[in-house]
Motif scaffolding. Structure first.
Motif, PDB file in Angstrom:
ATOM      1  N   SER A 122       0.802  -1.226   0.000  1.00  0.00           N
ATOM      2  CA  SER A 122       0.000   0.000   0.000  1.00  0.00           C
ATOM      3  C   SER A 122       0.833   1.274   0.000  1.00  0.00           C
ATOM      4  O   SER A 122       0.285   2.368  -0.063  1.00  0.00           O
ATOM      5  N   ALA A 123       2.153   1.152   0.118  1.00  0.00           N
ATOM      6  CA  ALA A 123       3.047   2.303  -0.047  1.00  0.00           C
ATOM      7  C   ALA A 123       4.122   1.845  -1.021  1.00  0.00           C
ATOM      8  O   ALA A 123       4.480   0.658  -1.040  1.00  0.00           O
ATOM      9  N   LYS A 124       4.628   2.762  -1.834  1.00  0.00           N
ATOM     10  CA  LYS A 124       5.484   2.299  -2.925  1.00  0.00           C
ATOM     11  C   LYS A 124       6.949   2.770  -2.864  1.00  0.00           C
ATOM     12  O   LYS A 124       7.837   2.059  -3.304  1.00  0.00           O
ATOM     13  N   ARG A 125       7.205   3.944  -2.302  1.00  0.00           N
ATOM     14  CA  ARG A 125       8.605   4.371  -2.215  1.00  0.00           C
ATOM     15  C   ARG A 125       9.414   3.398  -1.372  1.00  0.00           C
ATOM     16  O   ARG A 125      10.541   3.030  -1.704  1.00  0.00           O
ATOM     17  N   CYS A 126       8.832   2.936  -0.269  1.00  0.00           N
ATOM     18  CA  CYS A 126       9.551   2.031   0.628  1.00  0.00           C
ATOM     19  C   CYS A 126       9.822   0.684  -0.024  1.00  0.00           C
ATOM     20  O   CYS A 126      10.830   0.046   0.260  1.00  0.00           O
ATOM     21  N   VAL A 127       8.934   0.252  -0.915  1.00  0.00           N
ATOM     22  CA  VAL A 127       9.137  -1.030  -1.596  1.00  0.00           C
ATOM     23  C   VAL A 127      10.333  -0.916  -2.542  1.00  0.00           C
ATOM     24  O   VAL A 127      11.171  -1.812  -2.615  1.00  0.00           O
ATOM     25  N   ILE A 128      10.390   0.219  -3.230  1.00  0.00           N
ATOM     26  CA  ILE A 128      11.527   0.439  -4.127  1.00  0.00           C
ATOM     27  C   ILE A 128      12.831   0.504  -3.317  1.00  0.00           C
ATOM     28  O   ILE A 128      13.835  -0.102  -3.674  1.00  0.00           O
ATOM     29  N   ARG A 129      12.754   1.197  -2.196  1.00  0.00           N
ATOM     30  CA  ARG A 129      13.921   1.308  -1.312  1.00  0.00           C
ATOM     31  C   ARG A 129      14.368  -0.060  -0.790  1.00  0.00           C
ATOM     32  O   ARG A 129      15.570  -0.373  -0.763  1.00  0.00           O
ATOM     33  N   ASP A 130      13.405  -0.911  -0.403  1.00  0.00           N
ATOM     34  CA  ASP A 130      13.727  -2.173   0.264  1.00  0.00           C
ATOM     35  C   ASP A 130      13.995  -3.335  -0.693  1.00  0.00           C
ATOM     36  O   ASP A 130      14.752  -4.248  -0.352  1.00  0.00           O
ATOM     37  N   VAL A 131      13.338  -3.314  -1.855  1.00  0.00           N
ATOM     38  CA  VAL A 131      13.409  -4.481  -2.744  1.00  0.00           C
ATOM     39  C   VAL A 131      14.416  -4.299  -3.881  1.00  0.00           C
ATOM     40  O   VAL A 131      15.203  -5.204  -4.170  1.00  0.00           O
ATOM     41  N   ALA A 132      14.396  -3.117  -4.507  1.00  0.00           N
ATOM     42  CA  ALA A 132      15.224  -2.897  -5.709  1.00  0.00           C
ATOM     43  C   ALA A 132      16.691  -3.312  -5.532  1.00  0.00           C
ATOM     44  O   ALA A 132      17.264  -3.941  -6.438  1.00  0.00           O
ATOM     45  N   GLY A 152     -13.298  -4.165 -11.043  1.00  0.00           N
ATOM     46  CA  GLY A 152     -13.692  -2.755 -11.103  1.00  0.00           C
ATOM     47  C   GLY A 152     -12.863  -1.830 -10.227  1.00  0.00           C
ATOM     48  O   GLY A 152     -13.153  -0.635 -10.132  1.00  0.00           O
ATOM     49  N   ARG A 153     -11.850  -2.354  -9.552  1.00  0.00           N
ATOM     50  CA  ARG A 153     -10.997  -1.538  -8.671  1.00  0.00           C
ATOM     51  C   ARG A 153      -9.704  -1.177  -9.401  1.00  0.00           C
ATOM     52  O   ARG A 153      -9.289  -1.866 -10.325  1.00  0.00           O
ATOM     53  N   TRP A 154      -9.063  -0.143  -8.940  1.00  0.00           N
ATOM     54  CA  TRP A 154      -7.814   0.288  -9.551  1.00  0.00           C
ATOM     55  C   TRP A 154      -6.645  -0.548  -9.064  1.00  0.00           C
ATOM     56  O   TRP A 154      -6.628  -1.005  -7.928  1.00  0.00           O
ATOM     57  N   CYS A 155      -5.675  -0.712  -9.966  1.00  0.00           N
ATOM     58  CA  CYS A 155      -4.376  -1.240  -9.551  1.00  0.00           C
ATOM     59  C   CYS A 155      -3.342  -0.245 -10.067  1.00  0.00           C
ATOM     60  O   CYS A 155      -3.337   0.091 -11.255  1.00  0.00           O
ATOM     61  N   ILE A 156      -2.520   0.263  -9.167  1.00  0.00           N
ATOM     62  CA  ILE A 156      -1.543   1.285  -9.536  1.00  0.00           C
ATOM     63  C   ILE A 156      -0.157   0.648  -9.642  1.00  0.00           C
ATOM     64  O   ILE A 156       0.305   0.007  -8.694  1.00  0.00           O
ATOM     65  N   LEU A 157       0.479   0.821 -10.778  1.00  0.00           N
ATOM     66  CA  LEU A 157       1.859   0.336 -10.960  1.00  0.00           C
ATOM     67  C   LEU A 157       2.799   1.540 -10.888  1.00  0.00           C
ATOM     68  O   LEU A 157       2.498   2.599 -11.440  1.00  0.00           O
ATOM     69  N   THR A 158       3.922   1.367 -10.205  1.00  0.00           N
ATOM     70  CA  THR A 158       4.875   2.472 -10.056  1.00  0.00           C
ATOM     71  C   THR A 158       6.283   2.034 -10.446  1.00  0.00           C
ATOM     72  O   THR A 158       7.206   2.042  -9.626  1.00  0.00           O
ATOM     73  N   VAL A 185      -0.612   3.799 -14.255  1.00  0.00           N
ATOM     74  CA  VAL A 185       0.826   3.855 -13.961  1.00  0.00           C
ATOM     75  C   VAL A 185       1.139   5.251 -13.443  1.00  0.00           C
ATOM     76  O   VAL A 185       0.706   6.245 -14.021  1.00  0.00           O
ATOM     77  N   MET A 186       1.845   5.344 -12.335  1.00  0.00           N
ATOM     78  CA  MET A 186       2.248   6.664 -11.830  1.00  0.00           C
ATOM     79  C   MET A 186       3.559   6.575 -11.064  1.00  0.00           C
ATOM     80  O   MET A 186       4.059   5.480 -10.769  1.00  0.00           O
ATOM     81  N   ASP A 187       4.089   7.721 -10.747  1.00  0.00           N
ATOM     82  CA  ASP A 187       5.315   7.835  -9.982  1.00  0.00           C
ATOM     83  C   ASP A 187       5.081   7.389  -8.529  1.00  0.00           C
ATOM     84  O   ASP A 187       4.034   7.697  -7.942  1.00  0.00           O
ATOM     85  N   ALA A 188       6.026   6.671  -7.960  1.00  0.00           N
ATOM     86  CA  ALA A 188       5.872   6.142  -6.599  1.00  0.00           C
ATOM     87  C   ALA A 188       5.651   7.261  -5.579  1.00  0.00           C
ATOM     88  O   ALA A 188       4.866   7.121  -4.641  1.00  0.00           O
ATOM     89  N   ASN A 189       6.335   8.356  -5.778  1.00  0.00           N
ATOM     90  CA  ASN A 189       6.219   9.480  -4.859  1.00  0.00           C
ATOM     91  C   ASN A 189       4.794  10.038  -4.863  1.00  0.00           C
ATOM     92  O   ASN A 189       4.203  10.301  -3.819  1.00  0.00           O
ATOM     93  N   HIS A 190       4.261  10.189  -6.072  1.00  0.00           N
ATOM     94  CA  HIS A 190       2.898  10.699  -6.208  1.00  0.00           C
ATOM     95  C   HIS A 190       1.895   9.715  -5.617  1.00  0.00           C
ATOM     96  O   HIS A 190       0.948  10.108  -4.923  1.00  0.00           O
ATOM     97  N   HIS A 191       2.104   8.429  -5.885  1.00  0.00           N
ATOM     98  CA  HIS A 191       1.238   7.394  -5.298  1.00  0.00           C
ATOM     99  C   HIS A 191       1.166   7.537  -3.784  1.00  0.00           C
ATOM    100  O   HIS A 191       0.080   7.537  -3.188  1.00  0.00           O
TER     101      HIS A 191
END
Lengths: 297, 297
Positions: free
Chosen positions: B104-114, B147-153, B179-185
């Motif tokens: 449910s948060a995306k910057r931290c996933v990029i930080r932790d997984v990438a 019918g729900r959104w899925c956001i890719l970052t 598709v959007m920027d992780a920060n904006h998400h």
């Protein structure tokens, strides 16, 4: 309690007719709970709507004309209108009549209405704890009160027979009736109803102030929690303005507690206190289970 | 998009399997979206539940064993577990594999997984904006994403083909993909999802601290607004603890705005500023109409 063969009241006057008043009218008519319904409203447009929906036998812009000769007068206007309405209908009330209301705060109703109720007329303040986010006479439906609580807060010394008659009416509308002190009512409802609405109005307002682009995305992704708040924050603005102004002390007290708790969680987030957050979030699940067990979910 | 004749992926590994992971597994199996599903979980009890529900062909306590040979690896554990899980599975990932997640948060996933994703493996962070207040593998259902959104970052430079394949999977699950920027998400979700949950947890917690007698009445009369908050506040404690800790900056910023707005309303109530309250309450109705118009109500 099932609908009765003979009406519970001969003539009922509804002073004000929005979601609650019109739901009450529909239920009373559907089940033959009263002989005649007279409705008073502020505008001719509302009265025309009432006639179009066939909610009443009589309509009048003059609340005293509607109340005259009524066995039961139900104040269904926003809380802020009660003092002026009570002053107008007071002289028209017939001996033995019962005055009640449907307001969401009760101390203020006693403060505003009781002084205008003449001797020989009974005053039984009431609060059907039911509603939707829709307002106006066209939004009502006869099942609104089904399985929901109705709280009566008669001042000390109120005639028991009058309280019993109001109870019987709400039970015939499908409600569960509880009698309590007005002060206690206002305290409990401040946390169960008034504070949730204030918070929902606030967060939806906070979102309204965001940049246009972000706001569009807030709406787009609202299924993630926000939409439940938008529903609550779509409730009638006048009604809620009057509730906050008239249950001020209890709302401010609960708001103080809430703000303290929110500040503590904010601090836990800032300082990364994982255990404190988890502990707090676990405790709230128990209340949800109680709500489900109480069949109020 | 309808279910495809040939599977979208040969082997999918789900690392962690709660409400989201198990709903994804059910949908993938129901519609034949993948050939083989391998599931890894922290406990043998969860894996036994997965086998009982027939959600996977393979189960393992070792995330690397599940991820080995997978074309798609979906991280479905709470956010706080991602760094350690990514470190474990990194060496097992096959060239050309895609790693995604449902956090449910995306910057931290990029930080932790990438940092743990080897060269030649694609990383497409994702967030299906869907859920219920229930948790665990038994709570899932195949229509959750309908019918729900899925956001890719995806971070800048991510392989377009990999993004397209993840998009196709979510569309096959019934989602609308953005598709959007992780920060904006993280900024948008802080107000639509994270702040509403924090507030709901807070007010239900505030009620929990009231005297026993009052608390019983809060539950009794919860239909007046409070119950909606209890539902939100029944969400998974660990998942939400991790969201607040990992989207801290955005949550604290939105919380600051909210608190300012709440304080302004508090002041308006204290000083009886009727017009200010009414004006504020009117504005929030527009957002509700937009939510309904966007079919997210």
């Amino acid at each position: 309690m099932a609908a009765t063969a003979s009406p519970l009241f001969e003539r009922v006057a509804l002073i004000g007719i929005g979601l609650i008043g019109s739901s009450l009218a529909r239920r009373m008519r559907r089940d033959g709970l009263v002989r005649t319904i007279a409705v008073s409203a502020r505008t001719e447009a509302t009265l025309a709507k009432v006639r179009e929906l066939a909610l009443a036998e009589e309509t009048s812009l003059d609340p005293a004309a509607a109340a005259a000769g009524a066995d039961l007068v139900v104040l269904c206007a926003p809380l802020g209108a009660n003092a002026a309405l009570a002053e107008k209908i007071g002289p028209a009330l017939k001996p033995g009549a019962i005055v009640t209301d449907v307001g969401s705060a009760k101390r203020c109703v006693i403060r505003d209405v009781a002084p205008h109720v003449p001797a020989g007329v009974h005053f039984v303040p009431g609060h059907p704890v039911a509603g939707t986010e829709h307002s106006g006479p066209e939004s009502g439906f006869p099942e609104l009160f089904e399985g929901r609580w109705c709280i009566l807060t008669p001042p000390a010394g109120t005639d028991e027979g009058a309280v019993a008659r109001v109870r019987t009416l709400w039970e015939a509308c499908g409600s569960l009736v509880e009698v309590m002190d007005a002060n206690h009512h206002d305290h409990v409802l401040a946390i169960t109803s008034h504070l949730p609405h204030l918070i929902a109005y606030t967060i939806v307002g906070t979102a309204t102030d965001l940049a246009q682009q972000t706001q569009a995305e807030v709406i787009k992704f609202s299924a993630s929690g926000f939409r439940d708040f938008t529903r609550i924050a779509a409730s009638d603005p006048i009604m809620w303005r009057d509730i906050f102004l008239n249950n001020r002390d209890a709302v401010l007290e609960m708001l103080g507690r809430f703000t303290e708790d929110l500040t503590a969680l904010q601090r836990a987030i800032r300082w990364g206190e994982a255990d404190r957050l988890e502990d707090r979030f676990r405790k709230t699940r128990a209340i949800r289970r109680s709500v489900i067990a109480a069949k109020q979910a």
